[in-house]
Design an enzyme around this catalytic site. Structure first.
Site, mmCIF file in Angstrom:
data_model
loop_
_atom_site.group_PDB
_atom_site.id
_atom_site.type_symbol
_atom_site.label_atom_id
_atom_site.label_comp_id
_atom_site.label_asym_id
_atom_site.label_seq_id
_atom_site.Cartn_x
_atom_site.Cartn_y
_atom_site.Cartn_z
ATOM 1 C CB SER A 1 63.218 -17.769 50.277
ATOM 2 O OG SER A 1 63.217 -18.991 49.577
ATOM 3 C CB SER A 2 63.714 -22.011 53.083
ATOM 4 O OG SER A 2 64.429 -23.168 53.487
ATOM 5 C CB VAL B 1 66.168 -19.638 61.752
ATOM 6 C CG1 VAL B 1 66.242 -18.488 62.765
ATOM 7 C CG2 VAL B 1 66.370 -19.111 60.341
ATOM 8 C CG ASP C 1 44.174 -18.181 56.967
ATOM 9 O OD1 ASP C 1 45.288 -18.269 56.415
ATOM 10 O OD2 ASP C 1 43.403 -19.151 57.100
ATOM 11 C CG ASN D 1 58.136 -14.321 58.622
ATOM 12 O OD1 ASN D 1 59.221 -14.900 58.518
ATOM 13 N ND2 ASN D 1 57.330 -14.501 59.668
ATOM 14 C CE LYS E 1 59.781 -20.227 52.904
ATOM 15 N NZ LYS E 1 58.836 -19.299 53.580
ATOM 16 C CE1 TYR F 1 59.564 -24.332 54.969
ATOM 17 C CE2 TYR F 1 61.839 -25.040 54.699
ATOM 18 C CZ TYR F 1 60.918 -24.092 55.103
ATOM 19 O OH TYR F 1 61.348 -22.902 55.635
#
Length: 250
Positions: free
Chosen positions: A141-142, A188, A64, A91, A159, A155
């Protein structure tokens, strides 16, 4: 073709989705691969089976990433199995979408930041401690960090924070010829919230309409960039963030 032969890669959260695609790409390039998961043992074993079919070396380690001692265990098991850590891909993460600022709860905030921020920070910290000189550290990342989207404050914020750490770490360990970069995928296809989302969903249509190329990001698009950052081709690229979204507005 790039070769990762004799290199060992840890990919957190690699039982499915982006992590799975990156792990299998690295295996195809000859790397020793460490699959990490926290709960889904069956999916992790399926990835292990796929990689073994490629004749690559692979192990799966349950850990974890929100617990620093388990992150340390993950790296320890990797070194025990393969003797070195050469590539680390941070990731593991979770999403929270379509929740306005006025509506997210403390529980939601804590869960998202615990995995996406704390998990990434301690993964990158342990990578800095254990990675071999000349190694590669990659953070996933995002695009919500570059194109703010309503409903994604928690969110996107979670990130964005590790992106700053990427830039700091690149400076702190660059003298060891270790590169540290982030990949910034757009939405994605067939991962996370998009696994269950119908193509007719208004949010999905909005994302698709915002893409000049008429599609969402694929896991292979991201794996392509992960291959570049892990290879010798990116040896002088560090502290950078590469957006992979086909010029989408999201």
């Amino acid at each position: 073709m790039n070769s990762l032969k004799n290199r060992t890669a840890i990919i957190t959260g690699s039982a499915r989705g982006l992590g799975k695609a990156i792990a299998e790409r690295y295996a195809a390039l000859g790397a020793n691969v460490v699959i990490n998961y926290s709960r889904d043992h069956a999916s992790a074993e399926e990835v292990v089976k796929n990689i073994k079919a490629m004749k690559a070396n692979v192990i799966a380690v349950k850990a974890d990433v929100t617990r620093a001692e388990e992150v340390k265990y993950l790296f320890g098991e990797t070194k025990k199995a393969f003797g070195t850590v050469d590539i680390v891909v941070a990731n593991a993460g979770i999403e929270l979408i379509q929740v306005p600022v006025t509506e997210f709860t403390e529980e939601q905030f804590d869960r998202v930041f615990n995995i996406n921020v704390k998990g990434a920070y301690f993964t990158l910290q342990q990578a800095a401690r254990d990675i071999a000189d000349g190694g590669r550290i990659i953070y996933i990342s995002s695009s919500t960090t570059t194109s703010p989207v309503p409903g994604m404050a928690v969110y996107g914020g979670s990130k964005a924070t590790p992106k700053y750490l990427v830039e700091i770490l690149a400076k702190e360990i660059g003298h060891r010829k270790v590169t540290v970069n982030s990949i910034i995928p757009g939405p994605v296809e067939n991962t996370g919230v998009f696994v269950e989302m119908a193509k007719e969903d208004p949010f999905y249509k909005e994302l698709l309409n915002g893409s000049p190329m008429g599609r969402l990001t694929s896991v292979q698009d991201v794996a392509d960039v992960a291959e570049f950052f892990a290879s010798d081709l990116s040896g002088f690229v560090s502290g950078q963030h590469l957006l992979v979204n086909g010029a989408s507005i999201y």
